[in-house]
Design a protein around this motif. Structure first.
Motif, short mmCIF file in Angstrom:
data_model
loop_
_atom_site.label_atom_id
_atom_site.label_comp_id
_atom_site.label_asym_id
_atom_site.label_seq_id
_atom_site.Cartn_x
_atom_site.Cartn_y
_atom_site.Cartn_z
N ARG A 275 0.84 -0.99 0.05
CA ARG A 275 0.06 0.36 -0.03
C ARG A 275 0.83 1.13 -0.06
N HIS A 276 0.97 2.08 -0.96
CA HIS A 276 1.68 3.24 -0.96
C HIS A 276 0.92 4.52 -0.52
N GLN A 277 1.88 5.15 0.36
CA GLN A 277 1.26 6.08 1.32
C GLN A 277 1.14 7.49 0.56
N SER A 278 0.15 8.07 0.41
CA SER A 278 -0.02 9.06 -0.25
C SER A 278 0.15 10.41 0.57
N ARG A 279 0.72 11.65 0.17
CA ARG A 279 1.02 12.78 0.91
C ARG A 279 0.02 13.87 0.25
N MET A 280 -0.88 13.45 -0.59
CA MET A 280 -1.87 14.40 -0.93
C MET A 280 -2.69 14.84 0.08
#
Length: 309
Positions: A275-280
């Protein structure tokens, strides 16, 4: 990543506390029945307790009337819990377990169940009229938010009788996640399964000719495949050294990663993706490959959060 850059050894992830439970969310559906069976096996393999939770959501009426019946929330009776207890009654192979009801909203209250868990297991649900989709919004929210790995189990997957156990790992050699790789190795070791590592690279490779055309190049395609294979081997090597009994099969193929993983899921006990962690500003988001695998894969899909230990 340059070819001559030193490869850092993969950090050894501490094992979860032995008393940390496997948690499974049940709702009385056939999908949650399959999730319960999967979670029972997972708990036994880990020598872990199993926590079975039904998040019960009832609309509180504003007033009594013919269209708004009063619901007695004080009653301990619950048809979902009764169904679970009936299914487990008399079984001798059960790990230590608890069955409980939590009042709340599934979309909000299931994901936090993973805060102190080794694993959070969910059943799948079709969304709307699309029977091919793996799960709905609550499952996607849990896979996106939970602090521990989330496994979503689809009920219509049947492995070929006698087939060798198989765990599939989706590996991006250009952006690897050590925690995802480690989780896949642990699952393969626990299940005595072969670990099939699927790496996708953009292909077929096109080159620009002197006449102004783009054509496929077998030489360039082979070079790209060799480079991805080398990177994947470097990233897997430390985990193979720590898990020598796990047989690893690498597949480096051109094409779409999500499509390759969905195809591989048809013969797998478990597909593992990161699961990629988004910084948006919108919050946590999953990458397109993970999202597509969750929606369309067969069998069970494990989603590992970044920096999971």
């Amino acid at each position: 990543m340059s070819d001559d850059a030193p490869v850092e050894p993969a950090p050894a992830a501490p094992a979860p506390a032995r008393d940390a439970p496997v948690v499974v969310a049940v709702d009385g559906s056939a999908g949650s029945d399959h999730a319960l069976e999967w979670a029972l096996t997972a708990a036994r393999l880990r020598n872990a307790p199993l926590r079975i939770v039904h998040v019960r959501q009832y609309a509180m009426p504003l007033a009594d009337g013919p269209y708004m019946p009063t619901i007695d929330h004080r009653s301990d009776a619950d048809p979902v819990v009764d169904r679970v207890r009936g299914a487990l009654e008399g079984r001798a192979d059960l790990p230590p377990l608890t069955v409980e009801v939590v009042e709340g909203s599934p979309g909000r209250d299931i994901a936090p169940l993973g805060d102190e868990a080794q694993l959070l297991v969910l059943g799948s649900r079709g969304r709307g009229g699309f029977a091919s989709l793996l799960l709905g919004s609550n499952g996607l929210a849990c896979a996106r938010e939970a602090a521990c790995p989330v496994v979503v189990v689809r009920p219509d997957a049947e492995l070929t009788a006698g087939a060798e156990p198989c765990v599939v790992l989706g590996l991006d050699p250009l952006s690897p996640h050590d925690d995802t790789i480690g989780f896949a190795f642990v699952e393969a070791a626990l299940r005595g399964a072969v670990l099939r590592v699927v790496c996708a690279y953009p292909g077929p490779v096109l080159v620009y000719t002197a006449t102004g055309d783009f054509v496929t190049s077998a030489e360039a395609d082979a070079a790209t495949a060799a480079h991805y294979t080398e990177l994947a081997g470097e990233q897997l090597a430390p985990f193979q050294e720590r898990n020598p009994k796990v047989r690893v099969e690498k597949e480096v193929l051109p094409g779409d990663a999500a499509g390759l993983l969905v195809d591989a899921s048809r013969e797998a006990d478990l597909v593992v993706v990161g699961r990629h962690q988004s910084r948006m500003p919108l919050g946590r988001l999953m990458g397109s490959v993970t999202n597509a695998v969750l929606l369309h894969a067969k069998g069970a899909v494990g989603v590992v959060p970044p920096e999971h230990r």
